[in-house]
Design an enzyme around this catalytic site. Structure first.
Site, mmCIF file in Angstrom:
data_model
loop_
_atom_site.group_PDB
_atom_site.id
_atom_site.type_symbol
_atom_site.label_atom_id
_atom_site.label_comp_id
_atom_site.label_asym_id
_atom_site.label_seq_id
_atom_site.Cartn_x
_atom_site.Cartn_y
_atom_site.Cartn_z
ATOM 1 N N LEU A 37 0.822 -1.219 0.000
ATOM 2 C CA LEU A 37 0.000 0.000 0.000
ATOM 3 C C LEU A 37 0.851 1.261 0.000
ATOM 4 O O LEU A 37 0.501 2.262 -0.642
ATOM 5 C CB LEU A 37 -0.917 -0.008 1.234
ATOM 6 C CG LEU A 37 -1.913 -1.182 1.280
ATOM 7 C CD1 LEU A 37 -2.571 -1.279 2.644
ATOM 8 C CD2 LEU A 37 -2.966 -1.011 0.197
ATOM 9 N N ASP A 86 14.027 2.347 10.870
ATOM 10 C CA ASP A 86 13.683 0.998 11.333
ATOM 11 C C ASP A 86 12.664 1.159 12.457
ATOM 12 O O ASP A 86 13.000 1.617 13.546
ATOM 13 C CB ASP A 86 14.935 0.263 11.832
ATOM 14 C CG ASP A 86 14.578 -1.154 12.298
ATOM 15 O OD1 ASP A 86 13.374 -1.522 12.257
ATOM 16 O OD2 ASP A 86 15.504 -1.888 12.697
ATOM 17 N N ASN A 113 2.543 4.132 7.765
ATOM 18 C CA ASN A 113 1.998 2.946 7.090
ATOM 19 C C ASN A 113 2.707 1.649 7.467
ATOM 20 O O ASN A 113 2.084 0.582 7.468
ATOM 21 C CB ASN A 113 2.101 3.213 5.572
ATOM 22 C CG ASN A 113 1.966 1.958 4.743
ATOM 23 O OD1 ASN A 113 0.863 1.457 4.539
ATOM 24 N ND2 ASN A 113 3.093 1.439 4.257
ATOM 25 N N SER A 167 -6.984 -1.186 10.872
ATOM 26 C CA SER A 167 -7.683 -2.278 10.190
ATOM 27 C C SER A 167 -8.956 -2.629 10.960
ATOM 28 O O SER A 167 -8.912 -2.767 12.191
ATOM 29 C CB SER A 167 -6.768 -3.507 10.117
ATOM 30 O OG SER A 167 -7.480 -4.605 9.614
ATOM 31 N N TYR A 201 -1.866 -9.759 15.573
ATOM 32 C CA TYR A 201 -1.947 -8.684 14.567
ATOM 33 C C TYR A 201 -3.235 -7.862 14.724
ATOM 34 O O TYR A 201 -3.155 -6.624 14.866
ATOM 35 C CB TYR A 201 -1.800 -9.246 13.140
ATOM 36 C CG TYR A 201 -2.085 -8.193 12.090
ATOM 37 C CD1 TYR A 201 -1.161 -7.185 11.814
ATOM 38 C CD2 TYR A 201 -3.307 -8.179 11.400
ATOM 39 C CE1 TYR A 201 -1.438 -6.193 10.878
ATOM 40 C CE2 TYR A 201 -3.586 -7.183 10.458
ATOM 41 C CZ TYR A 201 -2.646 -6.196 10.202
ATOM 42 O OH TYR A 201 -2.934 -5.209 9.281
ATOM 43 N N LYS A 205 -3.646 -3.814 15.889
ATOM 44 C CA LYS A 205 -4.323 -2.780 15.105
ATOM 45 C C LYS A 205 -5.425 -2.115 15.930
ATOM 46 O O LYS A 205 -5.681 -0.916 15.784
ATOM 47 C CB LYS A 205 -4.880 -3.397 13.811
ATOM 48 C CG LYS A 205 -3.784 -3.718 12.806
ATOM 49 C CD LYS A 205 -3.282 -2.432 12.155
ATOM 50 C CE LYS A 205 -1.867 -2.425 11.718
ATOM 51 N NZ LYS A 205 -1.409 -1.195 11.093
HETATM 52 N N1 LIG Z 1 -2.971 -5.596 3.254
HETATM 53 C C1 LIG Z 1 -4.081 -5.509 3.968
HETATM 54 O O1 LIG Z 1 -5.057 -6.239 3.723
HETATM 55 C C2 LIG Z 1 -4.176 -4.488 5.082
HETATM 56 C C3 LIG Z 1 -5.426 -4.257 5.656
HETATM 57 C C4 LIG Z 1 -5.535 -3.325 6.700
HETATM 58 C C5 LIG Z 1 -4.405 -2.629 7.112
HETATM 59 N N2 LIG Z 1 -3.198 -2.888 6.529
HETATM 60 C C6 LIG Z 1 -2.050 -2.120 7.015
HETATM 61 O O2 LIG Z 1 -1.444 -1.478 5.900
HETATM 62 C C7 LIG Z 1 -0.083 -1.176 6.220
HETATM 63 C C8 LIG Z 1 0.792 -1.533 5.030
HETATM 64 O O3 LIG Z 1 0.808 -2.944 4.872
HETATM 65 P P1 LIG Z 1 0.755 -3.678 3.460
HETATM 66 O O4 LIG Z 1 -0.508 -4.433 3.437
HETATM 67 O O5 LIG Z 1 1.077 -2.743 2.378
HETATM 68 O O6 LIG Z 1 1.903 -4.767 3.665
HETATM 69 P P2 LIG Z 1 3.416 -4.800 3.180
HETATM 70 O O7 LIG Z 1 3.501 -4.821 1.702
HETATM 71 O O8 LIG Z 1 4.015 -5.924 3.951
HETATM 72 O O9 LIG Z 1 3.999 -3.419 3.683
HETATM 73 C C9 LIG Z 1 4.445 -3.240 4.998
HETATM 74 C C10 LIG Z 1 5.596 -2.270 4.957
HETATM 75 O O10 LIG Z 1 6.024 -2.041 6.285
HETATM 76 C C11 LIG Z 1 7.444 -2.121 6.290
HETATM 77 N N3 LIG Z 1 7.979 -2.462 7.593
HETATM 78 C C12 LIG Z 1 7.732 -3.554 8.354
HETATM 79 N N4 LIG Z 1 8.494 -3.527 9.451
HETATM 80 C C13 LIG Z 1 9.248 -2.403 9.385
HETATM 81 C C14 LIG Z 1 10.245 -1.847 10.200
HETATM 82 N N5 LIG Z 1 10.669 -2.442 11.308
HETATM 83 N N6 LIG Z 1 10.780 -0.666 9.829
HETATM 84 C C15 LIG Z 1 10.410 -0.048 8.683
HETATM 85 N N7 LIG Z 1 9.487 -0.556 7.844
HETATM 86 C C16 LIG Z 1 8.929 -1.724 8.198
HETATM 87 C C17 LIG Z 1 7.755 -3.209 5.292
HETATM 88 O O11 LIG Z 1 9.126 -3.154 4.933
HETATM 89 P P3 LIG Z 1 9.882 -4.447 4.351
HETATM 90 O O12 LIG Z 1 9.507 -4.524 2.895
HETATM 91 O O13 LIG Z 1 11.325 -4.139 4.574
HETATM 92 O O14 LIG Z 1 9.408 -5.646 5.112
HETATM 93 C C18 LIG Z 1 6.809 -2.824 4.176
HETATM 94 O O15 LIG Z 1 7.354 -1.799 3.396
HETATM 95 C C19 LIG Z 1 0.229 -1.949 7.491
HETATM 96 O O16 LIG Z 1 0.206 -1.054 8.588
HETATM 97 C C20 LIG Z 1 -0.913 -2.933 7.613
HETATM 98 O O17 LIG Z 1 -1.172 -3.291 8.940
HETATM 99 C C21 LIG Z 1 -3.065 -3.780 5.520
#
Ligand SMILES: NC(=O)c1ccc[n+]([C@@H]2O[C@H](COP(=O)([O-])OP(=O)(O)OC[C@H]3O[C@@H](n4cnc5c(N)ncnc54)[C@H](OP(=O)(O)O)[C@@H]3O)[C@@H](O)[C@H]2O)c1
Length: 335
Positions: A37, A86, A113, A167, A201, A205
């Site tokens: 996202l 980080d 995010n 979420s 998780y 949230k």
């Molecule tokens: N996908 C869904 O269905 C959904 C639904 C509701 C809410 N969300 C929320 O949306 C947000 C984005 O998630 P996403 O779905 O896009 O998943 P994603 O592709 O896994 O993105 C998560 C991002 O967070 C980064 N991250 C994780 N740990 C970190 C750390 N210690 N320091 C810096 N960056 C870190 C990851 O970096 P790396 O690439 O290095 O791991 C990645 O860039 C999250 O907060 C998630 O809870 C997602």
């Protein structure tokens, strides 16, 4: 779930609530901007002529690849920057805020995010990793960014936005939350024996949402000029959960294959969170609309408010230990 009232096809469609000029000449920061996202939000901002888009990432190589990916698809260079953060390290969060506050002239929008979905116990700096990243350090980052956002708004006569990505899945964690209502909430969250990691998780949230609501209540937009929004992007196909065990991964991949939005469509909800303005302050946004009516009674009623304040009091004390003044200064921000 309310979303199931929509057909899958309806669920997967959302408007892009931006037009020529909406983001033009502005500066944005997105944590976790290298994938999912965050990456798609950054791509939209570049397409819509933002002048500076900072991908705040833990892995600089992944960040540089994301930058090339965005530059190639948008044909705009010199806009995306890759900065290190980080979220598992409070020192890194503080260093990032110091850099952003000194090097940037303005910040129009900050998207907190980055997040993780883990289902095995691990700790970082003495705290269970999911709670450390999704709650404590995310709220530390948000609180520490507030003065720069306030300053940007005043200097440039605009309303900056701070977006938290929550979420509605969090509302499934009520019983796990109930286990931690008595005594120290964060003490309970850090008790491995009491924890069901399968619920960690969504619980993280839910706690993040409660904390972000309280932060928004303490920082009314009328006083700070900063709009704080809580965006629930809905179920989206991203890499979230890639660090979880096989069962969780397979379950999520199966559900996503059936009905998830693409990361690009999901990112439209984040654009909405950036443009909604003061009407969206402290509110749940989903499907590009204000959806405060989705919030369950047990979150919004008097009992829920007590829980929210309890979470905040403990969190604020912890954040003050990490960075003295970071919470107390919020009440001193004057119009
Ligand atoms: N996908 C869904 O269905 C959904 C639904 C509701 C809410 N969300 C929320 O949306 C947000 C984005 O998630 P996403 O779905 O896009 O998943 P994603 O592709 O896994 O993105 C998560 C991002 O967070 C980064 N991250 C994780 N740990 C970190 C750390 N210690 N320091 C810096 N960056 C870190 C990851 O970096 P790396 O690439 O290095 O791991 C990645 O860039 C999250 O907060 C998630 O809870 C997602």
């Amino acid at each position: 779930m309310v979303m199931l009232r929509l057909s899958v096809e309806q669920y997967k469609k959302l408007p892009i609530l931006a037009e020529e000029g909406t983001f033009s000449g502005k500066t944005y920061i997105i944590t976790g901007g290298n994938s999912g996202l965050g990456l798609e939000t950054a791509r939209h901002l570049v397409e819509f002529s933002a002048s500076r888009v900072i991908l705040a990432v833990r892995n600089l190589e992944a960040g540089e690849n994301a930058k090339i990916n965005i530059e190639t698809s948008t044909r705009r260079k010199g806009v995306v920057e890759v900065w290190h953060i980080d979220m598992a390290s409070r020192t890194s969060v503080k260093d990032f805020v110091r850099r952003a506050s000194t090097e940037l002239d303005r910040i129009d929008g900050f998207v907190a995010n980055a997040g993780v979905m883990l289902d095995a116990w691990s700790t970082t700096e003495g705290i269970e990793t999911t709670i450390a990243i999704n709650v404590i350090n995310t709220m530390l980052l948000g609180a520490l960014m507030m003065p720069k956002l306030v300053e940007s708004g005043r200097k440039f006569g605009m309303h900056p936005t701070l977006v938290f990505i929550i979420s509605v899945f969090g509302y499934t964690a009520k019983s796990e939350m109930d286990k931690n209502r008595e005594g120290s909430i964060f003490g309970g969250l850090n008790d491995e024996k009491r924890t069901n990691m399968g619920q960690r998780y969504p619980l993280s949230k839910l706690v993040e949402e409660c904390a972000a609501r309280q932060l928004a209540a303490l920082c009314p937009v009328e006083r700070t000029g900063v709009t704080i929004t809580l965006v629930a992007p809905g179920l989206c196909s991203t890499g979230l959960g890639r660090d979880a065990g096989t069962f969780t991964k397979v379950m999520h991949e199966a559900v996503r294959a059936m009905m998830a939005r693409t990361a690009e469509v999901g990112s439209r909800t984040i654009l909405h969170g950036l443009v909604v303005g003061p009407d969206g302050h402290g509110k749940l946004l989903s499907g590009c609309k204000i959806k405060e009516y989705w919030v369950p009674d047990w979150v919004s009623n008097a009992e829920g408010q007590r829980l929210q304040k309890g979470i905040w009091e403990e969190l604020a004390a912890r954040l003050e230990e990490i960075q003295p003044g970071c919470i107390s200064q919020l009440s001193q921000i004057q119009e």
